[in-house]
Design an enzyme around this catalytic site. Sequence first.
Site, PDB file in Angstrom:
ATOM      1  N   GLU A  44      -8.958  68.274  80.437  1.00  0.00           N
ATOM      2  CA  GLU A  44      -9.685  67.503  79.433  1.00  0.00           C
ATOM      3  C   GLU A  44     -10.761  68.450  78.932  1.00  0.00           C
ATOM      4  O   GLU A  44     -11.587  68.910  79.715  1.00  0.00           O
ATOM      5  CB  GLU A  44     -10.238  66.241  80.103  1.00  0.00           C
ATOM      6  CG  GLU A  44     -10.746  65.230  79.111  1.00  0.00           C
ATOM      7  CD  GLU A  44     -12.229  65.101  79.230  1.00  0.00           C
ATOM      8  OE1 GLU A  44     -12.917  65.828  78.490  1.00  0.00           O
ATOM      9  OE2 GLU A  44     -12.684  64.292  80.058  1.00  0.00           O
ATOM     10  N   CYS A  92     -18.234  64.037  77.327  1.00  0.00           N
ATOM     11  CA  CYS A  92     -17.031  64.391  76.571  1.00  0.00           C
ATOM     12  C   CYS A  92     -16.895  63.489  75.349  1.00  0.00           C
ATOM     13  O   CYS A  92     -16.227  63.827  74.396  1.00  0.00           O
ATOM     14  CB  CYS A  92     -15.783  64.199  77.420  1.00  0.00           C
ATOM     15  SG  CYS A  92     -16.012  64.570  79.139  1.00  0.00           S
TER      16      CYS A  92
END
Lengths: 524, 524
Positions: free
Chosen positions: A265, A302
């Site tokens: 990720e 994120c």
Amino acid sequence: MPITGKLLIGQSAVSGSSKPINAINPATNEPLEPTFAGGTKDEVEHACELAEAAFGIYRETSLEDRAVFLETIASEIESIGDELIERAMAETGLPQARLEGERGRTCGQLRLFANVVRAGEWLDVRIDPPLPGRTPMPRADLRQRHIALGPVAVFGASNFPLAFSVAGGDTASALAAGCPVVVKGHSAHPGTSELVGRAVQRAVKICRLPEGTFSLLFGSGREIGQALVADPRIQAVGFTGSRNGGTALMKTAQARPQPIPVYAEMSSINPVFLLPEALKARGQQIAEGFVGSLQMGAGQFCTSPGLLIAVKSPELDVFIETAAEKVKAIGSQTMLTPGIFYAYEQGVKRLSNSGKVREAARGKAGDTPNQCQAGLFVTSASDFLNDLELQEEVFGSTSLVIECADQAEVKHVATQLGGQLAITLQMDDGDLPTAKTLLPVLERKAGRILANGWPTGVEVCHAMVHGGPYPATSDSRTTSVGSAAIFRFLRPVCYQALPEGLLPHSLKDGNPCTISRLVDGKRE
Amino acid sequence: MPITGKLLIGQSAVSGSSKPINAINPATNEPLEPTFAGGTKDEVEHACELAEAAFGIYRETSLEDRAVFLETIASEIESIGDELIERAMAETGLPQARLEGERGRTCGQLRLFANVVRAGEWLDVRIDPPLPGRTPMPRADLRQRHIALGPVAVFGASNFPLAFSVAGGDTASALAAGCPVVVKGHSAHPGTSELVGRAVQRAVKICRLPEGTFSLLFGSGREIGQALVADPRIQAVGFTGSRNGGTALMKTAQARPQPIPVYAEMSSINPVFLLPEALKARGQQIAEGFVGSLQMGAGQFCTSPGLLIAVKSPELDVFIETAAEKVKAIGSQTMLTPGIFYAYEQGVKRLSNSGKVREAARGKAGDTPNQCQAGLFVTSASDFLNDLELQEEVFGSTSLVIECADQAEVKHVATQLGGQLAITLQMDDGDLPTAKTLLPVLERKAGRILANGWPTGVEVCHAMVHGGPYPATSDSRTTSVGSAAIFRFLRPVCYQALPEGLLPHSLKDGNPCTISRLVDGKRE
């Protein structure tokens, strides 16, 4: 429970012999004791050997035993008490309340996976009964379940020292799937990592599991991580971090004699579309919500909202003005590491110096080290589209507003976006037709679409997708948060005409595990 | 319905302008008319452009419309009639009955996927209802479905000119998932490919779908295939063929600015373990079954039993003797292509000349071109383990018996095997304890484990796994046969707090598609 600076390999604590690491208190730039001597390839070998030895037993633990193990990890983490929060605060600069919340989330996540294991959906049991009388050929008895891939390498992330680190989502879902885990701890919070690693180590012992079920390695630079991913016993990789880091691991994994999946990720700017009716009706309220999301954790998420897209209009001007006022009021916050602070400053400079971007506001500057000074910038759609650098993530509390000529240009900007973790629509009822034309474009760009909320705050549940097309992640077919994350570490096996005595327990007649099954294509 | 030698791009038939291809009748080595002029990068571009244009509409066709499209393809293939079988016979050397069976399987597969689409399990709908009163933070309404990845490139395989080719399993599952398909037809059966391609083309028209839903390209060499995989609009790849071919596509896919998944089904020797009690009780019968499986389709199956493993014993001697007698009686069969015949001969020579392998039997030699002469060879476990080349697939009716000193050596050989599509146990009740110690090893090596059958004959159903660890496939987490193959071309998207009017139909309140859903983690 002193922090010793040792690697945890199976049930042992081992002194490393390569380059030492000290955590740095980012609020003071002062090193924290103890020193962690980094591991060598020998320790990688040893951890992987133990993980491989543990795999055969661990992957066939009963659903209940495995669930209890995950719950035991949670209670062992809780039993560390304040020491964990204090150490994490010192290592990351994150405030107490945030870290206490993150601890709750981490333990809640382990307990969620315990229940996921018990429910058995992850086995994806499929049974096609035999058709002995079928012509021209009879059909054999065919049964499918999912099995664990093998030992998994997990890389701790810097920005969630608990929830995406040693016993975070990757570890929880890999252990839930039946995979032993070898963690490469993040060098920014080794003390926090050791404390949590020892909790997992204790849970392994309490549950009488093979010691190789869990190991924790440290090492500066990329050597240990690359050796871990290259080790032939490792069968999958979980990673949260930079695009450079993630793509380097992808390359190593693909270059192995046996390539393996990497779930990285990486980077996302999480665009927010401000639709006209919503801006008209509640521009100021949206500005408030936006700034709240932007300043959370100094933007070190994120899912931080790094891009706002709207048609240029008086209402957008009001929004920008309001948001700018609020950004100016954001106090400085300590960033996670000197490296992240440096990269943030460079990213903001890139915006400031691009010549195509206007500064709408900066937050308050700090006078202690590594202080994130928030930022709000504005540019035009054409300038944005002509400069790919403006799409690059600036990790921290900075966001860029894209002013579009009309809704068609908004849609065009949407088509030009890279893969994202989350895309947000701020919309009112009157925006529905506009949202409907945008949605098919946005679906192709992101793992999660949300309306009238903010992308920060990722719910750990069954429907969550924390994933998305490259470069948001290396594998858009998966999620790293939520119960579906378990599928990353499984593969299907079909058993044809096996005698009952040889069938895995979950596939036996009478459904002894009482789990949902697909029988002849029908859900039971 | 004459075969024209043209590329099918959307609803057009286009003459290629690069190197021409003629199918070769492998039974005579004579070229077959017409000539197919290969495509260029321009045609790849055009097909991908149309596929991308079709995607938005095609991916959101209703479950019923998409199912009817798949069924229409099946009936259009059936409507070609004998011409299809005759052309396939001429291009592949395969006998009529086999090709008629394969046509039935191909159409049955399309109809299975029609029902899979209707059932909607592939959407993996998950709903976590909102918890507005939860403290400290409310939970939003979260819903998940799977969406199609995008246009898919499919490579036709030589050995199943219908079932793994233009409208084979990869195409059927990609179309079922909602992905337009661009097929690179196999150069060994372009006429068969055109006939089937035109059937798909007609189905697209009948169902009033966007023309780019399907295209069919031809091209000799790797240029067209590599250009297709590199095209930015292609989002996944299905391939069945050699390891060299598959790994080349994997490299191209990984080197793209946006890497994409490649589902390559490559090479497998499908070991068969002959356990002692079974050998004692029915060695001759097993030999018969084995030779029947070995000679099917001249051994040109991904699942042909290329390896037999057993403890050296008088019973094994009897088995080998019986099998050898039967192998000697196998008549020669025309192989699919001169290239495959050449590779087979080289593979058999590699065994014969290794110095470590004893020839137990050869089948009858043929006196026409490209005749597969069956073979049975024997070696010891230690020689096998010392020579990795002996693990390489010999594509054709040849198998190698590994004689082991004892059951421990059998298990050791098992641990040293590469990834396989299928592993077979020939076992009787008395072999159960032995099988139990082997199973955990075998599960890690293969996608399918079967008892007392033969690996050839892959059932198209829900529980099937035609897959397995590398190098059997590039992605062990998937299957290329059976209804679960659809998941290769999907990814999850989460919708958070979307107004009802914006939600995809399958996620709306009241479950209007009446599909199985996971609500708050519980199956409904």
